[in-house]
Design a protein around this motif. Structure first.
Motif, PDB file in Angstrom:
ATOM      1  N   ARG A  25       0.855  -1.177   0.000  1.00 41.02           N
ATOM      2  CA  ARG A  25       0.000   0.000   0.000  1.00 41.02           C
ATOM      3  C   ARG A  25       0.894   1.230   0.000  1.00 41.02           C
ATOM      4  N   ILE A  26       0.335   2.357  -0.435  1.00 38.39           N
ATOM      5  CA  ILE A  26       1.060   3.625  -0.428  1.00 38.39           C
ATOM      6  C   ILE A  26       0.358   4.552   0.548  1.00 38.39           C
ATOM      7  N   ASP A  27       1.091   5.006   1.576  1.00 41.95           N
ATOM      8  CA  ASP A  27       0.522   5.852   2.621  1.00 41.95           C
ATOM      9  C   ASP A  27       0.998   7.287   2.469  1.00 41.95           C
ATOM     10  N   ASP A  28       0.090   8.228   2.695  1.00 44.99           N
ATOM     11  CA  ASP A  28       0.414   9.654   2.672  1.00 44.99           C
ATOM     12  C   ASP A  28       1.035  10.028   4.016  1.00 44.99           C
ATOM     13  N   LEU A  29       2.188  10.681   3.976  1.00 40.62           N
ATOM     14  CA  LEU A  29       2.883  11.053   5.211  1.00 40.62           C
ATOM     15  C   LEU A  29       2.406  12.392   5.771  1.00 40.62           C
ATOM     16  N   GLY A  30       1.563  13.087   5.057  1.00 37.86           N
ATOM     17  CA  GLY A  30       0.993  14.325   5.587  1.00 37.86           C
ATOM     18  C   GLY A  30       1.970  15.489   5.656  1.00 37.86           C
ATOM     19  N   ILE A  31       3.063  15.417   4.899  1.00 36.07           N
ATOM     20  CA  ILE A  31       4.034  16.509   4.890  1.00 36.07           C
ATOM     21  C   ILE A  31       4.661  16.601   3.494  1.00 36.07           C
ATOM     22  N   LYS A  32       4.590  17.766   2.899  1.00 43.44           N
ATOM     23  CA  LYS A  32       5.178  18.056   1.582  1.00 43.44           C
ATOM     24  C   LYS A  32       4.685  17.117   0.486  1.00 43.44           C
ATOM     25  N   GLY A  33       3.535  16.479   0.708  1.00 43.18           N
ATOM     26  CA  GLY A  33       2.991  15.560  -0.280  1.00 43.18           C
ATOM     27  C   GLY A  33       3.726  14.238  -0.376  1.00 43.18           C
ATOM     28  N   TYR A  34       4.637  13.959   0.559  1.00 43.58           N
ATOM     29  CA  TYR A  34       5.428  12.739   0.510  1.00 43.58           C
ATOM     30  C   TYR A  34       4.584  11.518   0.848  1.00 43.58           C
ATOM     31  N   ARG A  35       4.962  10.393   0.219  1.00 43.00           N
ATOM     32  CA  ARG A  35       4.275   9.125   0.449  1.00 43.00           C
ATOM     33  C   ARG A  35       5.294   8.029   0.705  1.00 43.00           C
ATOM     34  N   ILE A  36       4.831   6.912   1.225  1.00 41.35           N
ATOM     35  CA  ILE A  36       5.738   5.800   1.524  1.00 41.35           C
ATOM     36  C   ILE A  36       5.071   4.483   1.170  1.00 41.35           C
ATOM     37  N   GLN A  41       4.529   0.548   1.825  1.00 49.03           N
ATOM     38  CA  GLN A  41       4.624  -0.408   2.923  1.00 49.03           C
ATOM     39  C   GLN A  41       3.843  -1.666   2.563  1.00 49.03           C
ATOM     40  N   LYS A  42       4.224  -2.773   3.163  1.00 45.62           N
ATOM     41  CA  LYS A  42       3.490  -4.016   2.956  1.00 45.62           C
ATOM     42  C   LYS A  42       2.292  -4.067   3.893  1.00 45.62           C
ATOM     43  N   GLU A  43       1.172  -4.513   3.377  1.00 54.73           N
ATOM     44  CA  GLU A  43      -0.046  -4.550   4.192  1.00 54.73           C
ATOM     45  C   GLU A  43       0.108  -5.451   5.409  1.00 54.73           C
ATOM     46  N   GLN A  44       0.799  -6.580   5.252  1.00 59.51           N
ATOM     47  CA  GLN A  44       0.968  -7.520   6.353  1.00 59.51           C
ATOM     48  C   GLN A  44       2.390  -7.532   6.899  1.00 59.51           C
ATOM     49  N   GLY A  45       3.248  -6.659   6.397  1.00 63.40           N
ATOM     50  CA  GLY A  45       4.637  -6.631   6.842  1.00 63.40           C
ATOM     51  C   GLY A  45       4.863  -5.590   7.917  1.00 63.40           C
ATOM     52  N   PHE A  46       6.156  -5.319   8.200  1.00 64.46           N
ATOM     53  CA  PHE A  46       6.494  -4.309   9.201  1.00 64.46           C
ATOM     54  C   PHE A  46       6.200  -2.924   8.645  1.00 64.46           C
ATOM     55  N   CYS A  47       5.430  -2.142   9.398  1.00 64.71           N
ATOM     56  CA  CYS A  47       5.108  -0.767   9.014  1.00 64.71           C
ATOM     57  C   CYS A  47       5.636   0.189  10.085  1.00 64.71           C
ATOM     58  N   PHE A  48       6.004   1.378   9.672  1.00 64.96           N
ATOM     59  CA  PHE A  48       6.515   2.332  10.647  1.00 64.96           C
ATOM     60  C   PHE A  48       5.411   2.720  11.613  1.00 64.96           C
ATOM     61  N   GLY A  49       5.815   3.138  12.821  1.00 61.47           N
ATOM     62  CA  GLY A  49       4.851   3.527  13.831  1.00 61.47           C
ATOM     63  C   GLY A  49       5.090   4.939  14.326  1.00 61.47           C
ATOM     64  N   MET A  50       4.439   5.271  15.420  1.00 64.46           N
ATOM     65  CA  MET A  50       4.574   6.603  15.994  1.00 64.46           C
ATOM     66  C   MET A  50       5.996   6.890  16.433  1.00 64.46           C
ATOM     67  N   ASP A  51       6.740   5.875  16.855  1.00 63.21           N
ATOM     68  CA  ASP A  51       8.105   6.077  17.342  1.00 63.21           C
ATOM     69  C   ASP A  51       8.952   6.834  16.323  1.00 63.21           C
ATOM     70  N   MET A  80      12.390  -1.746  -1.097  1.00 60.17           N
ATOM     71  CA  MET A  80      11.128  -1.019  -0.941  1.00 60.17           C
ATOM     72  C   MET A  80      11.395   0.427  -0.536  1.00 60.17           C
ATOM     73  N   ALA A  81      12.367   0.640   0.351  1.00 59.23           N
ATOM     74  CA  ALA A  81      12.733   1.997   0.757  1.00 59.23           C
ATOM     75  C   ALA A  81      13.255   2.803  -0.437  1.00 59.23           C
ATOM     76  N   LYS A  82      14.043   2.164  -1.286  1.00 59.13           N
ATOM     77  CA  LYS A  82      14.553   2.838  -2.485  1.00 59.13           C
ATOM     78  C   LYS A  82      13.402   3.265  -3.383  1.00 59.13           C
ATOM     79  N   ARG A  83      12.391   2.407  -3.505  1.00 54.90           N
ATOM     80  CA  ARG A  83      11.238   2.758  -4.343  1.00 54.90           C
ATOM     81  C   ARG A  83      10.463   3.925  -3.753  1.00 54.90           C
TER      82      ARG A  83
END
Length: 245
Positions: free
Chosen positions: A5-16, A18-28, A79-82
């Motif tokens: 999936r592609i998530d909106d980061l809410g800053i400068k229009g940036y997106r990331i 992530q895998k739906e069932q994989g490790f996703c970034f959190g609040m930390d 995935m990070a490179k993409r």
């Protein structure tokens, strides 16, 4: 193949990505990107970058000239490179596939102004290891331990360079001891509490290479003021209106 999936980061229009069932970034990661600071034109390295969230957020929030993310898991690094390409940040951010234990051979010594890290929190098999390898590696000290991160920072930071990290509060004493041993003097700490009346579960820390022994303890950061309702400061950090997230 796992769905992405592609998530909106809410800053400068940036997106990331992530895998739906994989490790996703959190609040930390978001809290660490807010806590960290970089001088204009500074060079930044994120150790164990995972999805690449920290370099992307730090690029959005600072005027760093170069940001690198080091990630040992090939799938995550690709995935990070993409995600970097998705945001057209190839000229600013470099994702490098490699081992933190070999970071000082990958990058030049004394070459970074700032290092960030949101490392695995859990010691070995402490707690339930997630059956998914990417999640297990991200959350448990399987491929690296904290001393590996501290040692890499010691070698790669310039004199007076800064290490910013987020970690679990129950490991604070061990982490402070290791940093001091490696000449990275803890200078600033902020404890994060889920609710005002609850004990801290994580902390944000700044350490300075070659710094003198003196540490500032900042006011606590409280995440929730009621169930499913963040405090005003959390909404501010996320850059969102005061509504349920």
């Amino acid at each position: 193949m796992e769905r992405e999936r592609i998530d909106d980061l809410g800053i400068k229009g940036y997106r990331i990505i992530q895998k739906e069932q994989g490790f996703c970034f959190g609040m930390d990661a978001v809290l660490l990107s807010d806590f960290a600071s970089v001088r204009d034109g500074g060079r930044v390295l994120d150790l164990g970058t995972g999805t690449g969230i920290l370099p992307i957020l730090m690029e959005a929030k600072t005027k760093a000239s170069y940001l690198a993310g080091l990630e040992i898991q090939s799938e995550m690094a690709k995935m990070a490179k993409r995600s970097v390409q998705l945001n057209h940040l190839e000229s600013k951010i470099e994702i490098v596939e490699g081992d933190i234990k070999e970071a000082s051979a990958i990058f030049s010594h004394d070459s970074f102004d700032v290092i960030t890290s949101n490392p695995p929190y859990m010691i070995g098999q402490h707690g339930l290891v997630n059956p998914s390898d990417t999640k297990a590696v991200a959350r448990h000290e399987i491929l690296c331990i904290f001393s590996d991160i501290s040692d890499a920072a010691r070698k790669l930071l310039k004199n007076r360079g800064k290490l910013f990290l987020v970690h679990r509060s129950f490991r604070l004493a061990e982490i402070l001891n290791q940093l001091s041993k490696d000449g990275l003097e803890p200078k600033r700490i902020r404890f994060v509490h889920p609710y005002q009346e609850k004990e801290s579960n994580i902390f944000l820390l700044e350490a300075v290479k070659g710094g003198k022994s003196r540490m500032v303890i900042e006011p606590p950061l409280v995440v929730y003021k009621a169930p499913n309702q963040y405090t005003d400061e959390i909404y501010k950090i996320y850059g969102m209106e005061r509504e349920e997230m």
